[in-house]
Write a protein that holds these residues in place. Structure first.
Motif, PDB file in Angstrom:
ATOM      1  N   ARG A 193       2.515 -13.191   4.325  1.00 58.06           N
ATOM      2  CA  ARG A 193       2.772 -14.647   4.339  1.00 58.06           C
ATOM      3  C   ARG A 193       1.515 -15.379   4.810  1.00 58.06           C
ATOM      4  O   ARG A 193       1.125 -16.412   4.269  1.00 58.06           O
ATOM      5  N   LYS A 194       0.812 -14.788   5.784  1.00 56.67           N
ATOM      6  CA  LYS A 194      -0.353 -15.467   6.391  1.00 56.67           C
ATOM      7  C   LYS A 194      -1.526 -15.546   5.411  1.00 56.67           C
ATOM      8  O   LYS A 194      -2.231 -16.546   5.344  1.00 56.67           O
ATOM      9  N   PHE A 195      -1.745 -14.473   4.643  1.00 56.84           N
ATOM     10  CA  PHE A 195      -2.922 -14.420   3.761  1.00 56.84           C
ATOM     11  C   PHE A 195      -2.501 -14.541   2.297  1.00 56.84           C
ATOM     12  O   PHE A 195      -2.069 -13.561   1.676  1.00 56.84           O
ATOM     13  N   ASP A 196      -2.641 -15.745   1.766  1.00 52.65           N
ATOM     14  CA  ASP A 196      -2.316 -15.975   0.356  1.00 52.65           C
ATOM     15  C   ASP A 196      -3.304 -15.177  -0.503  1.00 52.65           C
ATOM     16  O   ASP A 196      -4.506 -15.181  -0.241  1.00 52.65           O
ATOM     17  N   GLY A 197      -2.814 -14.417  -1.458  1.00 58.76           N
ATOM     18  CA  GLY A 197      -3.694 -13.627  -2.318  1.00 58.76           C
ATOM     19  C   GLY A 197      -3.765 -12.162  -1.920  1.00 58.76           C
ATOM     20  O   GLY A 197      -4.322 -11.338  -2.643  1.00 58.76           O
ATOM     21  N   LEU A 198      -3.169 -11.860  -0.738  1.00 54.18           N
ATOM     22  CA  LEU A 198      -3.145 -10.458  -0.297  1.00 54.18           C
ATOM     23  C   LEU A 198      -2.109  -9.732  -1.158  1.00 54.18           C
ATOM     24  O   LEU A 198      -1.043 -10.272  -1.429  1.00 54.18           O
ATOM     25  N   ASN A 199      -2.389  -8.495  -1.625  1.00 55.81           N
ATOM     26  CA  ASN A 199      -1.493  -7.814  -2.562  1.00 55.81           C
ATOM     27  C   ASN A 199      -0.594  -6.770  -1.920  1.00 55.81           C
ATOM     28  O   ASN A 199       0.518  -6.526  -2.379  1.00 55.81           O
ATOM     29  N   GLY A 200      -1.128  -6.115  -0.842  1.00 53.52           N
ATOM     30  CA  GLY A 200      -0.296  -5.055  -0.267  1.00 53.52           C
ATOM     31  C   GLY A 200      -0.639  -4.758   1.178  1.00 53.52           C
ATOM     32  O   GLY A 200      -1.754  -5.037   1.627  1.00 53.52           O
ATOM     33  N   ILE A 201       0.354  -4.222   1.911  1.00 57.53           N
ATOM     34  CA  ILE A 201       0.127  -3.768   3.281  1.00 57.53           C
ATOM     35  C   ILE A 201       0.773  -2.398   3.452  1.00 57.53           C
ATOM     36  O   ILE A 201       1.799  -2.114   2.830  1.00 57.53           O
ATOM     37  N   ILE A 202       0.142  -1.546   4.279  1.00 61.67           N
ATOM     38  CA  ILE A 202       0.687  -0.194   4.508  1.00 61.67           C
ATOM     39  C   ILE A 202       0.498   0.195   5.968  1.00 61.67           C
ATOM     40  O   ILE A 202      -0.585  -0.011   6.541  1.00 61.67           O
ATOM     41  N   GLY A 203       1.552   0.723   6.575  1.00 60.38           N
ATOM     42  CA  GLY A 203       1.547   1.061   7.994  1.00 60.38           C
ATOM     43  C   GLY A 203       0.793   2.361   8.276  1.00 60.38           C
ATOM     44  O   GLY A 203       0.578   3.166   7.368  1.00 60.38           O
TER      45      GLY A 203
END
Ligand code: SF4
Length: 434
Positions: free
Chosen positions: A89-99
């Motif tokens: 939500r914070k970074f517009d344009g970010l595609n993915g996150i992984i723990g």
């Protein structure tokens, strides 16, 4: 896909990066420079504010330079543990996150973002395990970091790491031996053992610490020259470990022993589970038992309630012990930590002042110690060639954090050579090959 990965933070995070690259290589992806990539992975650090700021800055930079044909951007590492889905939500344009505990799913994240979907792999899995995939090393081929455990349950009052990386969990003994044997076949000669707390290795899995046993078994692997121990917690350092380090010729006479402070009042507020007297006894025993020991520590200045006399005690202590190397950190009040609730937080200027005093005191000690090596022959490993000179390290120098030894003549990167020391400065040594 053409993948690029930027690895921030500590060697433990670097190993996670190497495991992710290993998994992607297995799945046929290839590695390129960031400006050539379809996929850019940023493996972040987030244990203190400066690390969070650096991670945020790098993400913003990557997003700014990203146009419609730019790489898909995936965030991994401790920042994901700290902020989770909020990052998308914070970074517009970010595609993915992984723990940090999902790194073996990196291939699925890549597939998902390549289909144009956002990927949120931040949820912590029920069962935590260590990857068994072959790593793609980011260090030079002749040395490698070796993760023997992850997470931490020590609960130092200032530390976010337990909440970011979970409870302490040791890696299977056999899996460590297997990976190390494989690394040696790939040309690795120096193994640097890492964990949040290496001295507790085995306590959870085998109900007893097994670090001395592990070092002994690792030393039997042909081709290993140096085994180096980092992140040894002073409260968990056993007489068996001291003996093993002193007797086993492959184990570097080098100990990284983060003590953080020496005042009992501060040590107890930090919940370090050790007293000044115990630290002094341990260091005395280490120095008496291990000839030529190189001792490194990490110290924190500006912890809440640190009075002038606590700080003076710390300065006197390092001038007395004369550590070879010291990493100095300023205290940061991190949300969710016990110490952030303490009164008498120290003003930034005073932290800065104390940092500089400690830094200057250690610089003098380091110069003095370095000069004591002039005239001595040191066995060194050649890390790289820079402008016709070889950048090397001795047994007393861990990669990336300690001093260097410069020499010229004929040598190969990854080779062991002997250097007669002729000159010294605050942190580095200079000499000729013998
Ligand atoms: S030992 Fe203390 S400082 Fe180190 S990771 Fe564990 S809780 Fe943090």
């Amino acid at each position: 896909m053409k993948v690029s990965l930027i690895s921030l933070g500590c060697p433990k995070n670097q190993i996670d990066s190497e495991w992710m690259l290993g998994r992607l290589k297995e799945q046929g992806h290839r590695f390129v420079k960031p400006y050539n990539a379809n996929i850019l992975i940023i493996n972040t650090c987030a244990f203190i504010k400066p690390a969070v700021d650096e991670s945020f800055e790098l993400i913003e930079e990557a997003l700014v330079s990203k146009d419609k044909n730019g790489p898909k951007i995936i965030i991994a590492g401790c920042l994901v543990e700290r902020y989770g889905s909020e990052l998308l939500r914070k970074f517009d344009g970010l595609n993915g996150i992984i723990g940090v505990n999902r790194i073996m799913d990196i291939g699925d994240v890549v597939d998902k973002v390549c289909r144009g979907e956002n990927a949120d792999f931040s949820a912590r899995p029920d069962r935590l395990s260590f990857p068994e995939v072959e790593r793609s090393l980011l260090s030079p081929r002749h040395y490698a970091y070796l993760k023997i455990a992850d997470g931490c349950s020590n609960r130092c009052s200032y530390c976010k790491i337990p909440s970011l990386r979970g409870e302490y969990r040791s890696r299977e003994f056999s899996s460590i031996i297997k990976e190390t044997s494989h690394l040696v076949l790939q040309g690795v000669k120096e193994i640097v053992l890492v964990a949040q707390d290496t001295t507790l290795y085995g306590i959870d899995l085998y109900s007893k610490t097994r670090l001395p046993e592990l070092l002994k078994e690792l030393s039997k692997i042909k081709g290993i020259r140096w085994l180096r121990l980092l992140y040894a917690h002073p409260a968990h350092f056993t007489p068996e470990l001291i003996e093993l380090i002193s007797e086993n010729e492959k184990v570097c006479k080098y100990v990284d022993l983060p003590i953080q402070h020496i005042s009992n009042r501060i040590l107890s507020n930090m919940n370090r589970k050790i007293s000044e007297k115990q630290i002094r006894n341990l260091i005395e025993k280490l120095k008496n038992t291990i000839p030529d020991l190189a001792l490194r520590t990490e110290l924190m200045v500006g912890f809440p309630k640190e009075r002038e006399e606590d700080f003076e005690k710390l300065v006197e202590f390092i001038e007395e012990v004369k550590f070879d190397w010291i990493g100095i950190f300023k205290y940061y009040s991190e949300d969710g930590t016990k110490s952030s609730l303490l009164s008498d937080q120290i003003p930034e200027e005073m932290k800065e002042e104390r940092y500089n005093i400690l830094f200057e005191s250690q610089r003098e000690t380091s110069f003095e110690k370095n000069n004591s090596f002039i005239g001595r022959n040191l066995t060194c490993i050649v890390d790289k060639k820079v402008k016709g000179k070889f950048e090397c390290r001795g047994e007393r120098d861990a990669p990336e954090i300690d001093g260097l030894i410069y020499t010229s003549g004929d040598a190969k990167v990854g080779e062991f050579i002997n250097v007669k020391i002729e000159k010294a400065d605050d942190y580095d040594l200079y000499g000729s090959q013998t």
